[in-house]
Design an enzyme around this catalytic site. Structure first.
Site, PDB file in Angstrom:
ATOM      1  N   LYS A   1     -10.222  -0.863  10.393  1.00  0.00           N
ATOM      2  CA  LYS A   1     -10.366  -2.092   9.594  1.00  0.00           C
ATOM      3  C   LYS A   1     -10.615  -3.297  10.501  1.00  0.00           C
ATOM      4  O   LYS A   1     -10.920  -4.383  10.043  1.00  0.00           O
ATOM      5  CB  LYS A   1      -9.103  -2.317   8.764  1.00  0.00           C
ATOM      6  CG  LYS A   1      -8.851  -1.229   7.722  1.00  0.00           C
ATOM      7  CD  LYS A   1      -7.646  -1.534   6.896  1.00  0.00           C
ATOM      8  CE  LYS A   1      -7.107  -0.334   6.163  1.00  0.00           C
ATOM      9  NZ  LYS A   1      -7.906   0.106   5.013  1.00  0.00           N
TER      10      LYS A   1
ATOM     11  N   GLN B   1      -4.210  -5.242   6.928  1.00  0.00           N
ATOM     12  CA  GLN B   1      -5.186  -6.167   6.341  1.00  0.00           C
ATOM     13  C   GLN B   1      -5.126  -7.554   6.970  1.00  0.00           C
ATOM     14  O   GLN B   1      -5.906  -8.435   6.604  1.00  0.00           O
ATOM     15  CB  GLN B   1      -4.960  -6.292   4.824  1.00  0.00           C
ATOM     16  CG  GLN B   1      -5.167  -5.005   4.046  1.00  0.00           C
ATOM     17  CD  GLN B   1      -6.631  -4.570   3.991  1.00  0.00           C
ATOM     18  OE1 GLN B   1      -7.552  -5.371   4.213  1.00  0.00           O
ATOM     19  NE2 GLN B   1      -6.855  -3.303   3.711  1.00  0.00           N
TER      20      GLN B   1
ATOM     21  N   HIS C   1       0.874  -1.177   0.000  1.00  0.00           N
ATOM     22  CA  HIS C   1       0.000   0.000   0.000  1.00  0.00           C
ATOM     23  C   HIS C   1       0.913   1.230   0.000  1.00  0.00           C
ATOM     24  O   HIS C   1       2.031   1.171   0.527  1.00  0.00           O
ATOM     25  CB  HIS C   1      -0.835  -0.049   1.287  1.00  0.00           C
ATOM     26  CG  HIS C   1      -1.899   0.995   1.397  1.00  0.00           C
ATOM     27  ND1 HIS C   1      -1.638   2.294   1.748  1.00  0.00           N
ATOM     28  CD2 HIS C   1      -3.243   0.921   1.233  1.00  0.00           C
ATOM     29  CE1 HIS C   1      -2.773   2.975   1.790  1.00  0.00           C
ATOM     30  NE2 HIS C   1      -3.764   2.157   1.480  1.00  0.00           N
TER      31      HIS C   1
ATOM     32  N   CYS D   1      -4.690   2.418  -3.698  1.00  0.00           N
ATOM     33  CA  CYS D   1      -3.451   2.942  -3.100  1.00  0.00           C
ATOM     34  C   CYS D   1      -2.307   1.955  -3.290  1.00  0.00           C
ATOM     35  O   CYS D   1      -1.505   1.740  -2.366  1.00  0.00           O
ATOM     36  CB  CYS D   1      -3.624   3.286  -1.619  1.00  0.00           C
ATOM     37  SG  CYS D   1      -4.845   4.546  -1.317  1.00  0.00           S
TER      38      CYS D   1
ATOM     39  N   ASP E   1       3.389  -4.314   8.107  1.00  0.00           N
ATOM     40  CA  ASP E   1       2.121  -3.605   7.978  1.00  0.00           C
ATOM     41  C   ASP E   1       1.002  -4.641   8.137  1.00  0.00           C
ATOM     42  O   ASP E   1       0.755  -5.448   7.248  1.00  0.00           O
ATOM     43  CB  ASP E   1       2.085  -2.935   6.595  1.00  0.00           C
ATOM     44  CG  ASP E   1       0.730  -2.304   6.289  1.00  0.00           C
ATOM     45  OD1 ASP E   1      -0.213  -2.496   7.072  1.00  0.00           O
ATOM     46  OD2 ASP E   1       0.630  -1.629   5.244  1.00  0.00           O
TER      47      ASP E   1
HETATM   48  N1  PLP Z   1      -1.630  -0.654   4.670  1.00  0.00           N
HETATM   49  C1  PLP Z   1      -2.552  -1.440   4.096  1.00  0.00           C
HETATM   50  C2  PLP Z   1      -2.164  -2.817   3.677  1.00  0.00           C
HETATM   51  C3  PLP Z   1      -3.843  -0.961   3.888  1.00  0.00           C
HETATM   52  O1  PLP Z   1      -4.762  -1.735   3.297  1.00  0.00           O
HETATM   53  C4  PLP Z   1      -4.154   0.351   4.301  1.00  0.00           C
HETATM   54  C5  PLP Z   1      -5.507   0.900   4.062  1.00  0.00           C
HETATM   55  O2  PLP Z   1      -6.207   0.491   3.174  1.00  0.00           O
HETATM   56  C6  PLP Z   1      -3.172   1.102   4.917  1.00  0.00           C
HETATM   57  C7  PLP Z   1      -1.922   0.579   5.083  1.00  0.00           C
HETATM   58  C8  PLP Z   1      -3.448   2.498   5.390  1.00  0.00           C
HETATM   59  O3  PLP Z   1      -4.313   2.471   6.471  1.00  0.00           O
HETATM   60  P1  PLP Z   1      -4.876   3.813   7.113  1.00  0.00           P
HETATM   61  O4  PLP Z   1      -5.456   4.608   5.972  1.00  0.00           O
HETATM   62  O5  PLP Z   1      -5.897   3.362   8.085  1.00  0.00           O
HETATM   63  O6  PLP Z   1      -3.725   4.505   7.753  1.00  0.00           O
END
Ligand code: PLP
Length: 417
Positions: free
Chosen positions: A237, A214, A134, A375, A211
């Site tokens: 999430k 998900q 992401h 993203c 990270d």
């Molecule tokens: N990392 C992953 C794998 C994501 O799917 C997302 C959001 O879709 C993020 C980071 C960013 O999360 P946030 O917008 O809650 O900071």
């Protein structure tokens, strides 16, 4: 039905999905006159009464600032707030609550880490990421690379959407200072073998950042078993409120990192000559924290832990299996991301249809999915698509909803191509 889908359907059938759905008031509504089918959980998941009630109760009965210690309401708020931190610690199996830092979400957590590691990098050092990250796990490292003269090294993915392990091995080396990988891809659903990759990176002396945005909605990570240096996720999430997330860190690294923001809470003593920092975790929590949100996240985790986790995982796999079985019923449909180990996320394209048209037409049927680049533009480039349509499931989704999705897709395909 395959043997696997029979087995997962049987295990899943021990869950009372109707009762679970009744815990999520938003799911009961209609959209465009149709019952809502919410399949955009990867973007943000819905909230059970347990979360809504915990936050409501906080504001009705105990709202006050935390850590001030001057009166009863403040004490109650502090106990609830720090109790939520302990809930998160236990959820991740972290050794100590000092390692659990509240942030605004995954994005902020990665920025805090990247900023904190700047002093450890020199020109020519390497930061390993992957092509399936992401943007939240790319851009902060790119900014850090620009600041320090380090280089970003993206690990390739395979056409099935798995991490290309030979590419990983060829890029990991003695110049690797940081490895920042996603546990689960938000586009592909792929579950990466992070425990193994963390061990390989650590053997080269690299700092490891995972990270988990998900991953946590689908399974419970154990940060001590993973042996990662950092693990981050967002509450929204994980069925909790927006505006809060978690940064777990190895204590000696957190101790060595400079704070991200200055202000109240994060100091021990301030004078015009010199300011000293508060102890962990408060060194990274400048200003009044998101108190209701922390309590809401704690309630979300408590709620999840009250459910039968193995049955939930089986139910989610049953949803994914049903999707896989139905793909061939939609002419021209292709799934992007067919890894052997996946959470219930299905990115797809349909020949002759633009993803955003698919999204708009599904919405007319009350079905919410996400379309676009998710993203993850480098991943879109790899698959040579401008974007995809993505249905992402949670444990409250049903096999009937999967059937509705595919029925609607067949109709759209028939009408528009
Ligand atoms: N990392 C992953 C794998 C994501 O799917 C997302 C959001 O879709 C993020 C980071 C960013 O999360 P946030 O917008 O809650 O900071």
């Amino acid at each position: 039905m395959t043997d696997l889908s029979v087995a997962t359907s049987l295990a899943a059938s021990t869950l009372d999905i109707d009762a679970i759905r009744n815990e999520f008031p938003i799911l009961g509504q209609t959209v465009h006159g149709k019952p809502l089918v919410y399949l955009d959980n990867g973007a943000s998941a819905q909230k059970p009464f347990a979360v809504l009630d915990a936050m409501d109760r906080y504001y009705r009965e105990m709202h006050s600032n935390v850590h001030r210690g001057a009166h009863t309401l403040g004490d109650r708020a502090t106990v609830a707030f720090e109790g939520a931190r302990e809930t998160v610690r236990a959820f991740l199996n972290a050794a100590d609550t000092r390692q659990i830092i509240w942030t605004r979400g995954t994005t902020e957590a990665i920025n805090v880490i990247a900023n904190g590691l700047a002093e450890k990098l020199n020109p020519g050092d390497e930061i390993l990421v992957s092509q399936m990250e992401h943007h939240a796990n790319i851009v902060p490292w790119q900014m850090l690379a620009e600041r320090t003269g380090a280089k970003l090294m993206p690990v390739q993915v395979t056409p099935a959407g798995e991490l290309d392990l030979p590419s990983f091995d060829s890029l990991l080396g003695e110049r690797t200072r940081i490895m920042a990988l996603t546990h689960v891809s938000n586009v592909l659903g792929t579950i990466n073998p992070v425990q193994d990759l963390i061990a390989r990176a650590r053997s080269q002396g690299a700092i490891t950042v995972i990270d988990g945005a998900q991953a946590v909605p689908h399974f419970q990570p154990d940060v001590q078993a993973l042996d990662c240096d950092f693990y981050v996720f967002s509450s929204h999430k994980l069925f909790g409120p927006t505006g809060i997330g978690v940064l777990y860190g190895r204590e000696e690294l957190l101790e060595a990192m400079p704070p991200f923001m200055g202000g109240g809470e994060m100091i021990e003593r301030v004078s015009f000559e010199r300011t000293t920092w508060n102890t962990l975790p408060y060194k990274f929590e400048a200003g009044t924290p998101p108190i209701a949100e922390a309590i809401g996240l704690g309630a979300a985790i408590d709620y999840l832990q009250s459910l039968d986790r193995p049955a939930i995982e089986a139910a989610e796999q049953a949803l994914l299996n049903r999707c896989n079985e139905l793909v061939e019923t939609v002419p021209g449909m292709e799934v992007i991301g067919t890894a052997a180990s996946k959470v219930p996320v299905m990115s797809f394209k349909i020949a002759g249809l633009h993803p955003s048209d698919i999204g708009t037409l599904l919405d007319q049927q009350g079905i919410a999915i996400r379309t676009g680049h998710h993203c993850a533009m480098p991943l879109m480039d790899f698959f040579s698509v401008p974007g995809t349509a993505r249905a992402s499931f949670a444990f409250y989704n049903t096999l009937a909803e999967v059937d509705q999705l595919f029925q609607a897709l067949r109709k759209i395909q028939r009408l528009l191509t």
